[in-house]
Scaffold this motif. Structure first.
Motif, PDB file in Angstrom:
ATOM      1  N   UNK A 236      28.758  -5.317 -24.975  1.00  0.00           N
ATOM      2  CA  UNK A 236      29.729  -4.435 -25.620  1.00  0.00           C
ATOM      3  C   UNK A 236      29.573  -3.021 -25.042  1.00  0.00           C
ATOM      4  N   UNK A 237      30.660  -2.454 -24.541  1.00  0.00           N
ATOM      5  CA  UNK A 237      30.614  -1.176 -23.831  1.00  0.00           C
ATOM      6  C   UNK A 237      31.018   0.029 -24.677  1.00  0.00           C
ATOM      7  N   UNK A 238      31.498  -0.173 -25.890  1.00  0.00           N
ATOM      8  CA  UNK A 238      32.094   0.929 -26.642  1.00  0.00           C
ATOM      9  C   UNK A 238      31.144   2.113 -26.826  1.00  0.00           C
ATOM     10  N   UNK A 239      29.897   1.854 -27.162  1.00  0.00           N
ATOM     11  CA  UNK A 239      28.940   2.949 -27.364  1.00  0.00           C
ATOM     12  C   UNK A 239      28.688   3.697 -26.059  1.00  0.00           C
ATOM     13  N   UNK A 240      28.583   2.952 -24.951  1.00  0.00           N
ATOM     14  CA  UNK A 240      28.358   3.595 -23.652  1.00  0.00           C
ATOM     15  C   UNK A 240      29.562   4.446 -23.251  1.00  0.00           C
ATOM     16  N   UNK A 422      24.128  -1.342 -24.501  1.00  0.00           N
ATOM     17  CA  UNK A 422      24.706  -1.307 -25.848  1.00  0.00           C
ATOM     18  C   UNK A 422      24.087  -0.216 -26.725  1.00  0.00           C
ATOM     19  N   UNK A 423      22.908   0.279 -26.324  1.00  0.00           N
ATOM     20  CA  UNK A 423      22.252   1.391 -27.028  1.00  0.00           C
ATOM     21  C   UNK A 423      21.952   2.484 -25.988  1.00  0.00           C
ATOM     22  N   UNK A 424      22.993   3.145 -25.515  1.00  0.00           N
ATOM     23  CA  UNK A 424      22.873   3.963 -24.293  1.00  0.00           C
ATOM     24  C   UNK A 424      22.100   5.257 -24.436  1.00  0.00           C
TER      25      UNK A 424
END
Length: 429
Positions: A236-240, A422-424
């Protein structure tokens, strides 16, 4: 007595090249360090630097000549007015030693760039007092800046020449010598493919460039000799993407704009340090383990691909990685990379997301033991907190050399990479 100038090996994979242009003419005085000619290798156009001094007595290979084998006598230098004897051989030297297994370098592939093969290099003889030290200009500058005595080094370049990798090794940066280890002899090269007659269809025949020949050879060797294992994860890329947007706003005044790929390079490097079992090279009866993550980044150029290296990416900031990648990619497309900027690397990354590719399996760049293939980030249904939601998802596939890396260790690497992306915040900590 006249001295022979021979076609140099300007990269470990170079077997022949094109003498593109002479920058001097017969009768010119030559000094050590002068640039004599431009030579096209399988990767770039490079400068041929004089080591000896004298007068250029005779040019034996005219500019524009293709397929000049390494070791071919291309010119003669000596004292002004000195007679040049017959140089009838004008042919490459016989190789007296077998090739050694390759050391970490870049690779060629449909999704990556050519990986040079190392050739066994005889150690340079100890330097005598007053004897000129053979070293590249860059190596001299680096040695002077770091206070390294060149007379104490053994060159790993052509004819025992000291290159950047030797300086890095002497400085404890993990250069070529730090990575060196005994390796099994390289297997016999695959038989050349049979010539194919064109079909009776309107067509044209295009001669393969040196780069494309190397791509074909290296792809064949990699797929025949390396047992690939492929492991894929959805990330999942949203946080990055949110963090990237915030960082780019803060970097606007510095003229820096982070790409997703810059952040993935950092994540790959940190994952390799977290799972060191994947930061290795297979070397016959030995396994080379690296303590630094040097990431080879696939860059498309005219006629092929090349993988410039972000050295020590695990210790560099995202802004530093971004600046380096832009500089290296720009000079790669212009054919202006120095050999030490694309020879090496402990692992590779190839990103085809900009082409809309969802996922693919990359070919390993031998003797590296892994390459990460990155697809496009796209909106997909995804399970989040036990409910189906729409999220930006990217598929990433790791190709691992199963001789050196077990499936479980490869899975640990992919898990570590996924967690970092996912936890960038871990990328900037």
């Amino acid at each position: 007595m006249p001295t022979e100038l021979k076609m140099p090996a300007l990269s470990p994979t170079m077997e022949e090249g094109t003498l593109a242009k002479w920058l001097v003419k017969e009768g010119d005085a030559i000094s050590s360090g002068d640039i004599l000619a431009e030579i096209e290798t399988d990767k770039a156009t490079m400068e041929f630097e004089a080591v000896d001094e004298g007068t250029l007595l005779k040019i034996l290979v005219e500019e524009g000549t293709d397929g000049v084998a390494v070791g071919t006598v291309i010119a003669m230098i000596g004292e002004e007015g000195e007679e040049v004897g017959d140089v009838s051989q004008a042919a490459p030297e016989e190789k007296s030693a077998p090739e050694a297994a390759p050391t970490p370098d870049k690779g060629y592939g449909r999704d990556s760039a050519p990986a040079p093969e190392s050739k066994a290099v005889a150690p340079a003889a100890p330097k005598k007092d007053g004897e000129r030290i053979k070293a590249s200009p860059l190596a001299r500058r680096l040695a002077e800046a770091q206070g390294i005595d060149l007379t104490s080094l053994t060159g790993s370049g052509p004819s025992g020449r000291i290159v950047r990798a030797d300086i890095d090794a002497a400085a404890g940066k993990g250069g070529a010598k730090a990575a060196a280890a005994p390796a099994a002899s390289a297997p016999a090269p695959a038989a050349a493919p049979a010539e194919v007659e064109p079909l009776d269809i309107p067509h044209e025949v295009e001669k393969l460039s040196n780069m494309r020949k190397t791509i074909a050879r290296r792809l064949t060797e990699a797929k025949q000799q390396i047992p690939h294992i492929y492991l894929t994860v959805d990330i999942q890329l949203d946080a990055l993407l949110k963090l990237r947007s915030q960082l780019n706003k803060s970097l606007e005044d510095r003229g820096i704009k982070l790409s997703v790929n810059d952040m993935l390079i950092k994540a790959q490097a940190l994952a390799l340090i977290e799972v060191p079992e994947c930061n290795v090279s297979f070397a016959g009866s030995n396994l080379i383990k690296y303590s630094r993550a040097d990431i080879s980044v696939a860059v498309s150029i005219d006629g092929g691909l090349i993988t410039p290296i972000v050295a020590g990416a695990n210790d560099k900031s995202l802004s530093k990685i971004s600046t380096e990648v832009k500089d290296l990619a720009g000079r790669a497309k212009e054919g202006k990379l120095a050999p030490e900027e694309y020879q090496g690397g402990t692992a590779s990354i190839s990103n085809m997301g900009m082409f809309g590719i969802k996922s693919f399996d990359a070919v390993i760049n031998p003797p590296q033991a892994m390459i990460l293939a990155v697809g496009a980030g796209e909106k997909r249904p995804y399970i989040i907190d036990d409910s189906v939601q729409i999220a930006t998802i990217m598929s990433a596939t790791g190709s691992f050399d199963h001789r050196a890396i077990d499936g479980a260790d490869g899975a640990k690497f992919m898990q570590a990479f996924k967690k970092l992306v996912e936890n960038p915040m871990g990328l900037v900590a």
